[in-house]
Design a protein around this motif. Sequence first.
Motif: not given
Length: 349
Positions: A17, A65, A211, A230, A232-233
């Motif tokens: 999220p 989320n 990371g 999970q 994100g980036t």
Amino acid sequence: MSTALRAAGLADITVAPMAGGPTTPALVTGAARAGAVGFLAAGYKTPAVVEDELRAAAGVPHGLNIFVPSPPLADPRPIEHYRTALQPEADRYEIDLPPVRVDDDDFFADKVQLAAAYAVPLVSFAFGVPDAESVRLLRGAGCAVLITVTSAREAAEALAVEPDGLVAQAGTAGGHASTTNPAGYTGTTTAAEVLASVRAMTELPVVAAGGTAGPADVRALLRAGAASVQCGTWFLLADEAGTRPAHRTALVAGSAAGTAAGTAAGTAAGTVVTRAFTGQPARALRNRFTEAYSEIAPIGYPAVHHLTAPIRAAAAARGDAQALNLWAGTGYASIRPGPVADLVAALRD
Ligand SMILES: Cc1cc2nc3c(=O)[nH]c(=O)nc-3n(C[C@H](O)[C@H](O)[C@H](O)COP(=O)(O)O)c2cc1C
């Protein structure tokens, strides 16, 4: 992995999220079509917008989320001092700083009710531990509940309210740290370290976050026992993501740091953990704002978030990345644009 989470659609790869724009229903449905699972980001949104997004994601595996409200600020004076320190930014961007605001629970109860009403398969919490009653309500409605933690101590607090699993978030992660101890947060842990320390506390499934720079990281974390990784980036440049243009440009320039492009965009190389934008530690690309204010920014989410919001909005409107919260994890230099399905496939290479 426990049957509850598998039945709820948890996959090897979770598209994190990402509140504040990057997460869109198209990112979440695209992730599901690629056999991953994506979480809608309820943070900062009104319940009406969250409900629209839940309707858009219905029919495919997905999660929601929700931000847990921060404890009330004991003393607003540090925020007032920070407000004074930020006046040059208000002058630069020709905006008025708002009065200090401390009374925002981000519609927590409404969002929990919505998740239960829509029987959202997976519900994760960030920024803290939800109350046991909300967890019971969600599980009773058929939702599998995950709580994000950054340490074994926070895992113990989270386990007390009986979730279905935990998200172990590392210091390398982009965006806000879901820590309940912002004063002691250093942002120096790796995903492998937090995963191991959290798994030592519980038999429940643990999702690893932070990371990720490519398929080798995913493989290593799954091998180390993560129920899912999970990221994100990795997805910030996805075609379906709502990442702001200035953020996209800075990520691309930042990942070319040291080259002419990086220098021209004025993006210093690397990421930093900073409270400067929101009062909660968060990892972002370094820029003028992080360099100028990280050392003096107080603890105080969401008061600092509200204080800097007009500065960030004005900077975004000018396409100026230097006062934007350019959330990014330490793996940002490896990311690339493309459809979310291709980005998921690249993580499985
Ligand atoms: C732009 C951005 C926004 C984020 N917003 C949220 C959020 O709303 N809720 C949440 O639980 N985590 C949020 N995160 C953190 C992610 O859930 C995850 O922990 C992190 O992205 C993992 O690290 P990585 O970015 O290095 O992959 C965000 C991360 C980024 C990069």
